[in-house]
Each structure stands twice: as C-alpha cells, then as structure tokens.
Design a protein around this motif. Structure first.
Motif, short mmCIF file in Angstrom:
data_model
loop_
_atom_site.label_atom_id
_atom_site.label_comp_id
_atom_site.label_asym_id
_atom_site.label_seq_id
_atom_site.Cartn_x
_atom_site.Cartn_y
_atom_site.Cartn_z
N LEU A 1 44.64 11.87 24.72
CA LEU A 1 44.56 12.82 25.50
C LEU A 1 45.27 13.77 25.08
O LEU A 1 45.56 14.90 23.71
CB LEU A 1 44.11 14.11 26.59
N LYS A 2 46.73 13.60 25.31
CA LYS A 2 48.11 14.40 24.30
C LYS A 2 48.11 14.62 22.82
O LYS A 2 48.23 15.26 22.68
CB LYS A 2 49.31 13.11 24.56
N LEU B 1 44.99 14.36 21.04
CA LEU B 1 44.51 15.65 20.96
C LEU B 1 44.29 16.47 21.07
O LEU B 1 44.28 17.12 20.02
CB LEU B 1 43.24 14.89 21.92
N ILE B 2 45.63 17.34 21.67
CA ILE B 2 45.82 18.60 21.94
C ILE B 2 46.78 18.99 20.70
O ILE B 2 45.99 19.84 20.36
CB ILE B 2 46.16 18.47 23.24
N HIS C 1 39.19 18.42 23.25
CA HIS C 1 40.09 18.42 24.23
C HIS C 1 39.75 18.34 25.30
O HIS C 1 40.54 17.42 26.89
CB HIS C 1 41.68 18.26 24.15
N ARG C 2 39.14 19.53 26.13
CA ARG C 2 39.02 19.77 28.03
C ARG C 2 37.56 19.21 28.07
O ARG C 2 37.50 18.73 28.55
CB ARG C 2 38.85 21.64 27.92
N TYR D 1 36.95 16.25 26.60
CA TYR D 1 38.31 14.95 26.93
C TYR D 1 38.37 14.35 28.02
O TYR D 1 37.64 13.68 28.66
CB TYR D 1 38.15 14.22 25.94
N LYS D 2 39.51 15.12 29.08
CA LYS D 2 39.39 15.20 29.51
C LYS D 2 38.82 15.40 31.24
O LYS D 2 38.95 14.53 31.90
CB LYS D 2 40.76 16.36 29.45
#
Length: 309
Positions: free
Chosen positions: A38-39, A41-42, A11-12, A14-15
């Motif tokens: 992203l949310k 994914l986290i 997720h990092r 991807y961000k």
C-alpha cells in the motif's frame, strides 16, 4: 465494501480491501507485507483511479516498482495487488482484467550469499561453540542445526516439549519475537509436528534443562526483546572465526535440510521435519540440491545397467 465507484483513488480502494479481506485473516507478518505494498502504491501512483486501471497503467505501475526491486519482489507486489484488482473487475469497477499478461521485470539480483554449510563446515562450526553449563545462544545455534526448526519455533520451546525417553521433540507453537512476546500458533497446521532427535542432543539437553520450569521458554528470559539480528551476528562471528561462509540462523535450517537430502532422506520426510505445508515448498526451496542428486542418480542408473551386460 461500500462507497465503490470508478473515480475512487486506487490506493484508497486497496486500503479498504486489505482491511476488509486480509486484516485478522492472515498472520501479522504477512499483513505487514500488504501494508508495505500500500505504501508503495501511494508513492508510485497517488492519483491513479480505480476506473483508470488498464493493461497500460498497470504495467507502468509494475515497471516503476521494478526499477527499485528485484524480479521476485516485483512478483510478490503483483500478486498482492492482483486479488484486489480481480475483485474490482467482479464489481464492474474495471472493464477488463488489467493484470492479464503482465510482464514482471526487476533489477539484477545481488550476488547471492551462501545459504547453507556443507557437512564438514557444519561440523567445524558446532565443535567450536561455547556450550556452557547454563543455557546460552550457542545452545540455540546447536539446536537449530540439529533440528532445522524455525527461529520463532526454537524461541518457543519449553522443557515440556522434550520427550527424552522417546528421543522426540514437539513443535506446536512459536514465539512472538517481532511483537510483544508470548506464544503464538505455528506458521501453518503442517508446522505442528513431532520430530526425532539424536541421542547426543538428548543427552546434552536433558542435562541442560533439567532444573528449568516445564512450561516456560528455554531461551527467553524476562521481558527483554529478542532480535533475529542479534543471533545472526553471533553466528556470523563464529563463522568468521572459523573461516566459514557467513550464513544466517535461517541458513542453519537450510543446512539441516540439505544435509538430509544429500544423505538420501526422502523429500516427503524432509518436508514433514521442516513443517512445510506441502512437498512443493520443499522442492522449490531445494531445487538445486534435488537436481544435483538426480544427476547422481543418472550416473548410478547407468553404472547399474552397464553391469548387467
């Protein structure tokens, strides 16, 4: 992208990827969809590392997402992740493409609400509108029904966009109703267009807006926020009052397009009028109508051929 390694949390990665490749390159509304991905994914895979992505872990991620979303939404989620994952493959952070042969699942779609009105229903709706001497939201509803333009395009219209002598309307901007207001570019270059408007609309709007300032929006006044839901609620109220299927403002756009198609207007002309980037978009959106028209064409062909004998 710096600091790339296989042990980085996905997720990092991807961000950083969406900030690097998407921020400023796509419309804010599209960017918000990447941020929502992203949310999720986290939420679903907070500890998944880039190097741990394989077909099994990726499929599990999709399956977890699909438990709470319909198939089409899961497909969108998959496509928004896929670009970043393929870049990670290219950078040798992942050995093989884990998105290959991914299976897209999803919850059973909810019962679809009607998307558009037929000609009789639209006529009934329009004849019951409160078309006052001054601009109101019923005039807004009428204009979208007659032109099929998008909500944001209609909000951005100014008196200067009307060429009454040639019965033309120019669409070359949108209104930032989701942000701080003000003019924005159209959704895509194909959305910049001129469209013919009928004589009745010409007569009505030439009288309605003749005293309004040329370069200011017709339907936006002051700094008040405008919400799509407010106009949808007004339209729903009209639909209930007239015992019609309840549709949205965007449904008026669908209504406009479907009536043109049923009237025999070509897909190319409808696509240009709607400001679609390609005819493919129009064909996908109105596939059910096109198939119905094709069935009518088959009957017409058979009748024509049988009359030759």
């Amino acid at each position: 992208m710096s600091n790339q390694n296989k042990n980085e949390l996905f997720h990092r990665y991807y961000k950083r990827w969406i900030l690097m490749y998407k921020e400023g390159a796509i419309r804010p509304v599209t960017m918000s969809k990447y941020r929502m991905t992203l949310k999720w994914l986290i939420k679903l895979s907070p500890n998944l590392k880039v190097g741990e992505l394989n077909r099994i872990t990726y499929q599990q991620l999709l399956n977890d997402y699909a438990e709470e979303h319909e198939r089409q939404t899961t497909m969108d989620f998959h496509h928004q992740l896929k670009g970043a994952i393929l870049d990670a493959v290219d950078d040798n952070l992942i050995d093989r493409n884990p998105t290959r042969k991914a299976i897209i699942k999803g919850k059973t779609p909810r019962e679809k609400k009607p998307k558009y009105l037929n000609q009789f229903e639209l006529h009934k709706l329009l004849t019951q509108l409160d078309l006052a001497a001054e601009v109101n939201w019923d005039w807004f509803i009428l204009l979208i029904a007659k032109t099929g333009i998008r909500f944001s395009e209609a909000l951005a219209l100014t008196p200067g966009d009307f060429d009454f002598s040639h019965q033309m309307l120019t669409i070359n901007k949108t209104w930032d109703y989701k942000g701080k207001g003000g003019f924005l570019p159209t959704k895509n270059p194909s959305s910049v267009r001129k469209m013919q408007i009928d004589w009745q609309t010409v007569m009505q709007f030439s009288e309605l807006i003749k005293e309004l300032p040329e370069g200011k929006p017709i339907f936006v006044h002051g700094k008040d926020n405008i919400y799509n839901s407010t106009i949808n609620n007004l339209l729903a109220k009209h639909c209930r009052k007239n015992e019609l299927p309840i549709i949205s403002i965007h449904g008026l756009r669908h209504t406009h397009a479907s009536l043109l198609l049923f009237a025999g207007v070509s897909i190319a002309s409808v696509a240009r009028r709607l400001g679609h980037a390609s005819m493919t978009t129009t064909q996908k959106t109105y596939l059910h109508i096109i198939q119905e028209l094709e069935n009518q064409d088959v009957d017409l062909v058979m009748r024509s051929l049988s009359s030759l004998s």
